[in-house]
Design a protein around this motif. Structure first.
Motif, PDB file in Angstrom:
ATOM      1  N   VAL A  89       0.832  -1.203   0.000  1.00 64.10           N
ATOM      2  CA  VAL A  89       0.000   0.000   0.000  1.00 64.10           C
ATOM      3  C   VAL A  89       0.867   1.253   0.000  1.00 64.10           C
ATOM      4  O   VAL A  89       0.621   2.207  -0.746  1.00 64.10           O
ATOM      5  N   HIS A 133       2.646   1.598  -3.529  1.00 67.01           N
ATOM      6  CA  HIS A 133       1.685   1.880  -4.591  1.00 67.01           C
ATOM      7  C   HIS A 133       0.992   3.220  -4.371  1.00 67.01           C
ATOM      8  O   HIS A 133       0.962   4.069  -5.258  1.00 67.01           O
ATOM      9  N   GLY A 134       0.450   3.406  -3.169  1.00 69.34           N
ATOM     10  CA  GLY A 134      -0.290   4.623  -2.881  1.00 69.34           C
ATOM     11  C   GLY A 134       0.570   5.864  -2.914  1.00 69.34           C
ATOM     12  O   GLY A 134       0.113   6.944  -3.320  1.00 69.34           O
TER      13      GLY A 134
END
Length: 212
Positions: free
Chosen positions: A190, A193-194
């Protein structure tokens, strides 16, 4: 504290890789088999198989490989240079020293989380090779792999993380809260990617993209 081995589901497509994309094999060392670490619960039992597959694919194609070894400065660490745990795992060392390797390769020695802070200087080596794309695998997912991927993204590299070619261990926070190894792996996926640091994919996607 047993890990289910479940890896985060990926949605980022990877269709091709640069011809000179470098594979970073981070801290795949014998010390991570230490019983005190394994007692914390380990993620992803398939990590070594996936790292091996990536290494074989890179070396068979003559693509650049960066081997990274962590030499801890902490007395008693299983990765301290005076211990057998500092050595690269046999399947990695065998490939690092095999005869007939065709692609450019380098061994980076470091004492901190990021492979960009080590000897020789990773950024200088990559620049000399004209490399702008990195595929990062190894140990630990949420520490040296994530830190290297974040720094690579900040430095402008196109970073790809096959999350199932990494693993980590459970850990405890400042308030006593415990996260399993699988939860920490998901948090890394996360975060990367985020935050736009890297594309988080699977080993199968990377291997397929080699022919893209």
């Amino acid at each position: 504290m047993e890990s289910t081995g479940t890896q985060p589901e990926q949605t980022t497509q990877l269709t091709e890789l640069a011809p000179n994309a470098a594979l970073l094999v981070i801290d795949v060392q014998k010390g991570f088999g230490n019983p005190s670490l394994l007692a914390l619960g380990r993620s992803n039992p398939a990590a070594e198989e996936n790292i091996r597959a990536l290494l074989d694919a890179w070396q068979d194609a003559g693509r650049p490989v960066v081997f990274v070894r962590h030499s801890s400065l902490e007395p008693g660490s299983p990765l301290h240079p005076d211990t057998p745990g500092n050595e690269l795992q046999d399947f990695v060392e065998k490939r690092r020293t095999a005869e007939g390797r065709r692609g450019p390769e380098v061994l980076i020695e470091k004492t901190v989380n990021s492979a960009f802070i080590g000897t020789p200087d990773l950024a200088d080596w990559l620049e000399a090779q004209g490399i702008r794309q990195l595929v990062t695998a190894g140990i630990q997912t949420n520490r040296c792999v994530e830190t290297t991927a974040r720094m690579g993204g900040n430095l402008g590299y196109d970073v790809v993380v096959p999350i199932d070619a990494t693993y980590t261990f459970g850990d405890t926070g400042p308030g006593g809260e415990h996260l399993t190894a699988d939860e920490l792996s998901l948090a890394t996926a996360v975060n990367l990617h985020g935050g736009g640091f890297a594309r988080v994919v699977s080993t199968a996607e990377v291997l397929a993209a080699l022919g893209g």
